[in-house]
Design a protein around this motif. Structure first.
Motif, PDB file in Angstrom:
ATOM      1  N   MET A   1       0.824  -1.219  -0.350  1.00 52.23           N
ATOM      2  CA  MET A   1      -0.158   0.004  -0.115  1.00 52.23           C
ATOM      3  C   MET A   1       0.722   1.381   0.106  1.00 52.23           C
ATOM      4  O   MET A   1       0.457   2.200   0.515  1.00 52.23           O
ATOM      5  N   GLN A   2       2.024   1.253  -0.576  1.00 49.05           N
ATOM      6  CA  GLN A   2       2.953   2.432  -0.686  1.00 49.05           C
ATOM      7  C   GLN A   2       2.553   3.277  -1.895  1.00 49.05           C
ATOM      8  O   GLN A   2       1.930   2.762  -2.908  1.00 49.05           O
ATOM      9  N   ALA A   3       2.798   4.427  -1.596  1.00 47.96           N
ATOM     10  CA  ALA A   3       2.262   5.611  -2.558  1.00 47.96           C
ATOM     11  C   ALA A   3       2.317   5.584  -3.794  1.00 47.96           C
ATOM     12  O   ALA A   3       1.759   5.623  -4.990  1.00 47.96           O
ATOM     13  N   GLU A   5       2.792   2.898  -5.867  1.00 51.42           N
ATOM     14  CA  GLU A   5       2.108   1.728  -6.376  1.00 51.42           C
ATOM     15  C   GLU A   5       0.803   2.260  -6.924  1.00 51.42           C
ATOM     16  O   GLU A   5       0.243   1.787  -7.881  1.00 51.42           O
ATOM     17  N   GLU A  77       7.569   5.855  -0.780  1.00 48.16           N
ATOM     18  CA  GLU A  77       7.423   4.870   0.223  1.00 48.16           C
ATOM     19  C   GLU A  77       6.289   4.888   1.196  1.00 48.16           C
ATOM     20  O   GLU A  77       5.904   4.050   1.961  1.00 48.16           O
ATOM     21  N   LYS A  78       5.777   6.381   1.501  1.00 47.65           N
ATOM     22  CA  LYS A  78       4.873   6.337   2.249  1.00 47.65           C
ATOM     23  C   LYS A  78       3.329   5.746   2.079  1.00 47.65           C
ATOM     24  O   LYS A  78       3.232   5.337   0.787  1.00 47.65           O
ATOM     25  N   HIS A  79       2.717   5.452   3.042  1.00 40.64           N
ATOM     26  CA  HIS A  79       1.564   4.577   2.958  1.00 40.64           C
ATOM     27  C   HIS A  79       0.295   5.520   2.399  1.00 40.64           C
ATOM     28  O   HIS A  79       0.390   6.604   2.256  1.00 40.64           O
ATOM     29  N   ILE A  80      -0.665   4.666   1.560  1.00 42.31           N
ATOM     30  CA  ILE A  80      -1.736   5.470   1.139  1.00 42.31           C
ATOM     31  C   ILE A  80      -2.471   6.480   1.842  1.00 42.31           C
ATOM     32  O   ILE A  80      -3.019   7.339   1.404  1.00 42.31           O
ATOM     33  N   TYR A  81      -2.594   5.968   3.249  1.00 42.66           N
ATOM     34  CA  TYR A  81      -3.153   6.803   4.192  1.00 42.66           C
ATOM     35  C   TYR A  81      -2.506   8.293   4.251  1.00 42.66           C
ATOM     36  O   TYR A  81      -3.241   9.127   4.232  1.00 42.66           O
ATOM     37  N   ASP A  82      -1.186   8.216   4.123  1.00 44.96           N
ATOM     38  CA  ASP A  82      -0.640   9.639   4.094  1.00 44.96           C
ATOM     39  C   ASP A  82      -0.991  10.429   2.845  1.00 44.96           C
ATOM     40  O   ASP A  82      -1.005  11.589   3.088  1.00 44.96           O
ATOM     41  N   SER A 120      -8.477  -1.563   1.363  1.00 43.76           N
ATOM     42  CA  SER A 120      -7.669  -1.569   2.811  1.00 43.76           C
ATOM     43  C   SER A 120      -8.822  -2.056   4.006  1.00 43.76           C
ATOM     44  O   SER A 120      -8.399  -2.629   4.783  1.00 43.76           O
ATOM     45  N   SER A 157     -11.074  -5.689   9.266  1.00 46.70           N
ATOM     46  CA  SER A 157     -10.076  -4.486   9.249  1.00 46.70           C
ATOM     47  C   SER A 157     -10.802  -3.516  10.145  1.00 46.70           C
ATOM     48  O   SER A 157     -11.781  -3.529  10.599  1.00 46.70           O
TER      49      SER A 157
END
Length: 221
Positions: A1-3, A5, A77-82, A120, A157
């Motif tokens: 789930m990295q940005a 992607e 490398e940040k998560h999609i939440y970011d 997610s 989740s």
């Protein structure tokens, strides 16, 4: 789930030397109202159709336009939440993605980010959604899971967000593997948990989509 992607390769970056009329043509072709601007591989901001129409000069170079949201980016490398967090902070429909050397890699649109967010949360899986309100000091996923599992259900989740109606509390959104919530709700309430809302599975695809839309609005994404 990295940005990185979720970079949308259909959205091209503008160069600062490009003209406003080119920006409008590209926006019309890909059906968007904003585009990223890059100078020497560096992301420098977004230009919007409103900015261009206000200036009313199609021959104007992008470099002459005051760009928006130059800080609306995240590292690859940040998560999609970011990505969603930064988009919300800048009220933007796009977020630029850069590498560790700050080289521009592309953009993630909010449509793509919300789609990843929905995946997610296992929203597409069969089951129901419960939204609880509580103080952060009272939050224990282990305890909540124990209660849910006592009713022969499992948490697929979970997601924590601020409660917009009470700054001292959080909202805990749970996706469960069961559609029937009556006994689960009753048991949670018996243990002192406050249930803000719930979304039970319906029998049609339109109902599924409506429930997803309602949940995303409830989370204020």
């Amino acid at each position: 789930m990295q940005a990185y992607e979720f970079i949308n390769n259909l959205i091209p970056p503008l160069k600062s030397k490009d003209k406003a009329k080119m920006a409008l043509t590209w926006m019309e072709e890909i059906r968007t109202n904003m585009l990223p601007v890059v100078e020497n591989t560096r992301f420098i901001g977004f230009v919007t159709d409103d900015l261009i129409y206000t200036l009313n000069n199609p021959e104007l170079q992008i470099s002459k336009i005051a760009l928006e949201s130059s800080a609306c980016f995240v590292y690859q490398e940040k998560h999609i939440y970011d990505v969603i967090k930064v988009a919300s902070e800048h009220q933007s429909h796009m977020v630029a993605i850069v590498d560790k050397e700050n080289n521009y890699l592309g953009v993630v649109t909010m449509e793509d980010a919300i789609g990843a967010f929905a995946d997610s949360l296992s929203i597409q899986s069969h089951g129901a959604v419960l939204v609880l309100s509580m103080f952060m000091t009272d939050y224990s996923l282990f305890e909540i899971a124990r209660i849910v599992e006592s009713e022969n259900a499992k948490i697929l989740s979970s997601f924590i967000s601020n409660d917009p109606l009470d700054d001292s509390k959080i909202k805990v959104t749970l996706k469960l593997d069961k559609s029937e919530l009556r006994h689960i709700k009753a048991t949670l309430e018996r243990f002192g948990f406050r249930i803000l809302d719930h979304y039970q599975e319906e029998g049609s695809e339109s109902g599924e989509q409506e429930r997803i839309d309602n949940l995303l609005r409830f989370l204020q994404i």
